[in-house]
Scaffold this motif. Sequence first.
Motif, mmCIF file in Angstrom:
data_model
loop_
_atom_site.group_PDB
_atom_site.id
_atom_site.type_symbol
_atom_site.label_atom_id
_atom_site.label_comp_id
_atom_site.label_asym_id
_atom_site.label_seq_id
_atom_site.Cartn_x
_atom_site.Cartn_y
_atom_site.Cartn_z
ATOM 1 N N TYR A 32 -20.001 20.355 94.105
ATOM 2 C CA TYR A 32 -19.558 19.294 94.681
ATOM 3 C C TYR A 32 -19.907 19.164 96.055
ATOM 4 C CZ TYR A 32 -16.102 16.732 97.550
ATOM 5 O OH TYR A 32 -15.815 15.520 98.373
ATOM 6 N N LEU A 33 -19.900 20.275 96.839
ATOM 7 C CA LEU A 33 -20.252 20.355 98.309
ATOM 8 C C LEU A 33 -21.630 20.287 98.754
ATOM 9 C CD1 LEU A 33 -17.713 23.167 99.666
ATOM 10 C CD2 LEU A 33 -17.379 20.619 100.048
ATOM 11 N N LEU A 34 -22.308 20.804 97.619
ATOM 12 C CA LEU A 34 -23.784 20.677 97.785
ATOM 13 C C LEU A 34 -24.132 19.176 97.646
ATOM 14 C CD1 LEU A 34 -25.369 23.544 95.850
ATOM 15 C CD2 LEU A 34 -25.950 22.913 98.210
ATOM 16 N N GLY A 35 -23.845 18.579 96.530
ATOM 17 C CA GLY A 35 -23.974 17.134 96.244
ATOM 18 C C GLY A 35 -23.695 16.154 97.506
ATOM 19 N N LYS A 36 -22.371 16.714 98.025
ATOM 20 C CA LYS A 36 -21.881 15.938 99.134
ATOM 21 C C LYS A 36 -22.720 15.904 100.487
ATOM 22 C CE LYS A 36 -17.657 15.583 101.934
ATOM 23 N NZ LYS A 36 -16.315 16.159 102.215
ATOM 24 N N SER A 37 -23.045 17.157 100.802
ATOM 25 C CA SER A 37 -23.844 17.271 101.943
ATOM 26 C C SER A 37 -25.189 16.757 101.875
ATOM 27 C CB SER A 37 -23.813 19.054 102.237
ATOM 28 O OG SER A 37 -24.600 19.575 101.259
ATOM 29 N N MET A 38 -25.830 16.891 100.582
ATOM 30 C CA MET A 38 -27.227 16.647 100.485
ATOM 31 C C MET A 38 -27.385 14.867 100.265
ATOM 32 S SD MET A 38 -28.714 19.626 98.084
ATOM 33 C CE MET A 38 -30.155 18.999 97.854
ATOM 34 N N PHE A 39 -26.596 14.380 99.620
ATOM 35 C CA PHE A 39 -26.651 13.031 99.490
ATOM 36 C C PHE A 39 -25.565 12.309 99.844
ATOM 37 C CE2 PHE A 39 -29.136 14.992 96.080
ATOM 38 C CZ PHE A 39 -30.362 14.378 96.223
ATOM 39 N N ASN A 40 -24.205 12.067 99.137
ATOM 40 C CA ASN A 40 -23.044 11.669 99.368
ATOM 41 C C ASN A 40 -21.939 12.092 98.687
ATOM 42 O OD1 ASN A 40 -23.116 10.122 97.019
ATOM 43 N ND2 ASN A 40 -24.007 8.212 98.235
ATOM 44 N N ILE B 232 -19.988 13.469 90.858
ATOM 45 C CA ILE B 232 -20.806 13.331 89.586
ATOM 46 C C ILE B 232 -20.856 14.718 89.103
ATOM 47 C CG2 ILE B 232 -22.735 12.147 88.676
ATOM 48 C CD1 ILE B 232 -21.917 9.632 90.270
ATOM 49 N N ALA B 233 -21.905 15.250 90.156
ATOM 50 C CA ALA B 233 -22.412 16.575 89.870
ATOM 51 C C ALA B 233 -21.233 17.808 89.686
ATOM 52 C CB ALA B 233 -23.259 17.097 91.177
ATOM 53 N N ALA B 234 -20.285 17.781 90.136
ATOM 54 C CA ALA B 234 -19.386 18.764 89.637
ATOM 55 C C ALA B 234 -18.615 18.228 88.490
ATOM 56 C CB ALA B 234 -18.406 18.674 90.719
ATOM 57 N N ASP C 89 -10.668 11.130 98.992
ATOM 58 C CA ASP C 89 -11.992 12.051 98.455
ATOM 59 C C ASP C 89 -11.318 13.653 98.191
ATOM 60 O OD1 ASP C 89 -13.463 9.904 98.888
ATOM 61 O OD2 ASP C 89 -14.363 10.688 100.826
ATOM 62 N N LYS C 90 -10.493 14.036 99.440
ATOM 63 C CA LYS C 90 -10.042 15.583 99.112
ATOM 64 C C LYS C 90 -9.057 15.514 97.878
ATOM 65 C CE LYS C 90 -10.466 16.765 103.720
ATOM 66 N NZ LYS C 90 -9.926 17.274 105.034
ATOM 67 N N LEU C 91 -8.411 14.414 97.708
ATOM 68 C CA LEU C 91 -7.435 14.199 96.727
ATOM 69 C C LEU C 91 -8.077 14.016 95.310
ATOM 70 C CD1 LEU C 91 -4.305 14.290 96.470
ATOM 71 C CD2 LEU C 91 -4.476 11.767 96.484
ATOM 72 N N LEU C 92 -9.067 13.603 95.027
ATOM 73 C CA LEU C 92 -10.060 13.486 93.812
ATOM 74 C C LEU C 92 -10.519 14.673 93.804
ATOM 75 C CD1 LEU C 92 -10.712 11.225 91.845
ATOM 76 C CD2 LEU C 92 -12.887 10.596 93.130
ATOM 77 N N ILE C 93 -11.287 15.418 94.460
ATOM 78 C CA ILE C 93 -11.785 16.560 94.077
ATOM 79 C C ILE C 93 -10.729 17.474 93.736
ATOM 80 C CG2 ILE C 93 -12.208 17.416 96.398
ATOM 81 C CD1 ILE C 93 -14.361 18.162 93.706
#
Length: 183
Positions: A134-142, A148-150, A38-42
Amino acid sequence: MDTKEVISEVHHKTEEAHSLNDIEKRKEKIKSFFKDSDKLLIGGMLLVVFLIYLYYFFKLGNQPTWWDEGDYLAMAKIWADNSIKPEWWGNLATMRPPVVPFVWAILFKFGAGELFVRFFTELVPALVSIFFIYLLGKSMFNKNVGLIAAGLLSFNWVFMFYSFRLLTDSPALMFATLSLYFF
């Protein structure tokens, strides 16, 4: 050997052991970063986006300014030069938000050029916004929603278009995403 020499030698060896331990900890952090997909992808996505934005930044960086950009730049340059304010100043100063031109004025006062100001107050906040979306989408959903949002924000033509203009849009979105994430 004296006691001072013995103490110095022991102290030196413990410092070496601590520095080697710190190096090993850093190596483990780097290895764990590359093991986490995940970190590598972002990180990869942000690198690609940075390179694309950098290409357009240098391609569009020296084009003429727009009317709105000119208003903001005029405010910043008048504040930076401490010059006499023209007769249209009263109308200009009440129409535009003053925070970003004030930051630009400080940068101009210290000798920064327009390209430097454009990079650090438009391009960098755009990239920070993408990361915090990205962090918002990850913390709110997954993490998938965050990616996808980023990705959608990264390649949105309106966002890219305004990220290369000396306007308040990129810094405003950065502060909005920061405030949403931290509060």
